[in-house]
Design a protein around this motif. Structure first.
Motif, PDB file in Angstrom:
ATOM      1  N   ASN A  29       0.842  -1.199   0.000  1.00 15.61           N
ATOM      2  CA  ASN A  29       0.000   0.000   0.000  1.00 15.61           C
ATOM      3  C   ASN A  29       0.880   1.254   0.000  1.00 15.61           C
ATOM      4  O   ASN A  29       2.109   1.169   0.101  1.00 15.61           O
ATOM      5  N   VAL A  30       0.257   2.422  -0.100  1.00 18.81           N
ATOM      6  CA  VAL A  30       0.997   3.683  -0.236  1.00 18.81           C
ATOM      7  C   VAL A  30       1.838   4.032   0.990  1.00 18.81           C
ATOM      8  O   VAL A  30       2.771   4.819   0.884  1.00 18.81           O
ATOM      9  N   ASN A  31       1.515   3.452   2.156  1.00 23.84           N
ATOM     10  CA  ASN A  31       2.262   3.762   3.372  1.00 23.84           C
ATOM     11  C   ASN A  31       3.314   2.716   3.722  1.00 23.84           C
ATOM     12  O   ASN A  31       4.040   2.879   4.707  1.00 23.84           O
ATOM     13  N   ASP A  32       3.400   1.649   2.950  1.00 21.59           N
ATOM     14  CA  ASP A  32       4.392   0.614   3.218  1.00 21.59           C
ATOM     15  C   ASP A  32       5.796   1.115   2.891  1.00 21.59           C
ATOM     16  O   ASP A  32       5.998   1.857   1.925  1.00 21.59           O
ATOM     17  N   VAL A  33       6.746   0.694   3.702  1.00 21.07           N
ATOM     18  CA  VAL A  33       8.159   1.011   3.479  1.00 21.07           C
ATOM     19  C   VAL A  33       8.787  -0.258   2.927  1.00 21.07           C
ATOM     20  O   VAL A  33       8.752  -1.313   3.564  1.00 21.07           O
ATOM     21  N   LEU A  34       9.351  -0.149   1.730  1.00 19.69           N
ATOM     22  CA  LEU A  34       9.910  -1.309   1.049  1.00 19.69           C
ATOM     23  C   LEU A  34      11.415  -1.378   1.272  1.00 19.69           C
ATOM     24  O   LEU A  34      12.115  -0.372   1.120  1.00 19.69           O
ATOM     25  N   SER A  35      11.901  -2.571   1.618  1.00 24.26           N
ATOM     26  CA  SER A  35      13.338  -2.774   1.770  1.00 24.26           C
ATOM     27  C   SER A  35      13.916  -3.143   0.413  1.00 24.26           C
ATOM     28  O   SER A  35      13.291  -3.841  -0.374  1.00 24.26           O
ATOM     29  N   GLY A  36      15.113  -2.678   0.169  1.00 20.62           N
ATOM     30  CA  GLY A  36      15.777  -2.970  -1.090  1.00 20.62           C
ATOM     31  C   GLY A  36      16.459  -1.728  -1.623  1.00 20.62           C
ATOM     32  O   GLY A  36      16.565  -0.709  -0.930  1.00 20.62           O
ATOM     33  N   ARG A  37      16.914  -1.839  -2.851  1.00 18.06           N
ATOM     34  CA  ARG A  37      17.662  -0.741  -3.469  1.00 18.06           C
ATOM     35  C   ARG A  37      17.033  -0.383  -4.809  1.00 18.06           C
ATOM     36  O   ARG A  37      16.276  -1.149  -5.372  1.00 18.06           O
ATOM     37  N   GLY A  38      17.391   0.794  -5.291  1.00 23.69           N
ATOM     38  CA  GLY A  38      16.984   1.170  -6.639  1.00 23.69           C
ATOM     39  C   GLY A  38      15.862   2.185  -6.672  1.00 23.69           C
ATOM     40  O   GLY A  38      15.222   2.482  -5.664  1.00 23.69           O
ATOM     41  N   GLY A  39      15.640   2.685  -7.862  1.00 20.57           N
ATOM     42  CA  GLY A  39      14.662   3.745  -8.083  1.00 20.57           C
ATOM     43  C   GLY A  39      13.250   3.349  -7.732  1.00 20.57           C
ATOM     44  O   GLY A  39      12.494   4.136  -7.167  1.00 20.57           O
ATOM     45  N   ARG A  40      12.869   2.105  -8.046  1.00 19.54           N
ATOM     46  CA  ARG A  40      11.506   1.649  -7.756  1.00 19.54           C
ATOM     47  C   ARG A  40      11.235   1.697  -6.259  1.00 19.54           C
ATOM     48  O   ARG A  40      10.179   2.140  -5.818  1.00 19.54           O
ATOM     49  N   ILE A  41      12.211   1.286  -5.469  1.00 13.94           N
ATOM     50  CA  ILE A  41      12.064   1.281  -4.008  1.00 13.94           C
ATOM     51  C   ILE A  41      12.077   2.720  -3.484  1.00 13.94           C
ATOM     52  O   ILE A  41      11.211   3.120  -2.696  1.00 13.94           O
ATOM     53  N   ASN A  42      13.073   3.500  -3.905  1.00 17.43           N
ATOM     54  CA  ASN A  42      13.208   4.886  -3.414  1.00 17.43           C
ATOM     55  C   ASN A  42      11.994   5.741  -3.745  1.00 17.43           C
ATOM     56  O   ASN A  42      11.627   6.619  -2.977  1.00 17.43           O
ATOM     57  N   ALA A  43      11.374   5.501  -4.903  1.00 20.12           N
ATOM     58  CA  ALA A  43      10.261   6.333  -5.355  1.00 20.12           C
ATOM     59  C   ALA A  43       8.919   5.907  -4.755  1.00 20.12           C
ATOM     60  O   ALA A  43       7.935   6.646  -4.871  1.00 20.12           O
ATOM     61  N   HIS A  44       8.878   4.757  -4.106  1.00 24.36           N
ATOM     62  CA  HIS A  44       7.607   4.298  -3.532  1.00 24.36           C
ATOM     63  C   HIS A  44       7.131   5.333  -2.496  1.00 24.36           C
ATOM     64  O   HIS A  44       7.916   5.789  -1.664  1.00 24.36           O
ATOM     65  N   PRO A  45       5.848   5.727  -2.522  1.00 24.91           N
ATOM     66  CA  PRO A  45       5.346   6.771  -1.609  1.00 24.91           C
ATOM     67  C   PRO A  45       5.644   6.512  -0.132  1.00 24.91           C
ATOM     68  O   PRO A  45       5.956   7.433   0.614  1.00 24.91           O
ATOM     69  N   GLY A  46       5.559   5.256   0.310  1.00 18.88           N
ATOM     70  CA  GLY A  46       5.845   4.934   1.704  1.00 18.88           C
ATOM     71  C   GLY A  46       7.300   5.201   2.059  1.00 18.88           C
ATOM     72  O   GLY A  46       7.612   5.660   3.161  1.00 18.88           O
ATOM     73  N   ASN A  47       8.212   4.936   1.125  1.00 16.72           N
ATOM     74  CA  ASN A  47       9.632   5.202   1.366  1.00 16.72           C
ATOM     75  C   ASN A  47       9.909   6.696   1.379  1.00 16.72           C
ATOM     76  O   ASN A  47      10.740   7.161   2.166  1.00 16.72           O
ATOM     77  N   VAL A  48       9.203   7.447   0.548  1.00 18.14           N
ATOM     78  CA  VAL A  48       9.358   8.904   0.543  1.00 18.14           C
ATOM     79  C   VAL A  48       8.906   9.458   1.899  1.00 18.14           C
ATOM     80  O   VAL A  48       9.608  10.262   2.521  1.00 18.14           O
ATOM     81  N   GLN A  49       7.746   9.009   2.376  1.00 19.55           N
ATOM     82  CA  GLN A  49       7.244   9.435   3.696  1.00 19.55           C
ATOM     83  C   GLN A  49       8.214   9.044   4.801  1.00 19.55           C
ATOM     84  O   GLN A  49       8.472   9.818   5.726  1.00 19.55           O
ATOM     85  N   PHE A  50       8.732   7.819   4.719  1.00 23.12           N
ATOM     86  CA  PHE A  50       9.686   7.321   5.710  1.00 23.12           C
ATOM     87  C   PHE A  50      10.892   8.258   5.786  1.00 23.12           C
ATOM     88  O   PHE A  50      11.302   8.657   6.879  1.00 23.12           O
TER      89      PHE A  50
END
Length: 158
Positions: A29-50
């Motif tokens: 979901n939009v608030n999830d923080v994804l572990s990993g590397r790369g643009g797809r992970i960094n750009a995820h809305p949850g990672n931006v909020q984090f």
């Protein structure tokens, strides 16, 4: 003689969410923080909020006056804030074989938050020291100016 423990300090943060809690996740979901590397992970809305939450707490975390246990609580606060969103944010890692996501649990989530809080630490600590020096200089200058004004007033009264 060993140091006495301060009984007024809060206990270390507790793990509420174990690894793999909630089972596999097909779509984060939009608030999830994804572990990993790369643009797809960094750009995820949850990672931006984090990263925004982490950035707001970095100066406190990296301050010389912040004790180790306080740092653990700051990292836990980041995790709690993410998990308290609507919909609740999770800390997910993708299973390379299935493509499904699994919650990494609170312990690893706090480690991830702590690592993010330490990122760019030397630069921020130097910035904090510069601010401390600037503040000290401002206090010294203000005290000198006040002293000069008092001397001038005394001279005028004579």
């Amino acid at each position: 003689m060993p140091k006495r423990k301060d009984n007024t300090s809060p206990p270390p943060p507790r793990d509420e969410i174990p690894p793999n809690h909630g089972g596999p996740v097909r779509t984060p979901n939009v608030n999830d923080v994804l572990s990993g590397r790369g643009g797809r992970i960094n750009a995820h809305p949850g990672n931006v909020q984090f990263r925004e939450i982490v950035d707001a707490l970095k100066h406190t975390y990296l301050s010389k006056s912040t004790k180790k246990l306080e740092k653990a609580h700051i990292a836990a606060r980041v995790v709690t804030q993410i998990r308290s969103m609507n919909p609740p944010g999770r800390f997910l890692k993708e299973d390379g074989k299935t493509g499904l996501w699994m919650d990494i649990g609170d312990a690893k989530a706090r480690k991830k938050a702590g690592q993010a809080l330490r990122e760019d630490g030397p630069d921020i600590r130097q910035e904090l020291e510069t601010e401390d020096v600037d503040m000290y200089d401002a206090v010294v200058v203000a005290a000198q100016q006040q002293h000069q004004q008092q001397q001038q007033q005394q001279q005028q009264q004579q």
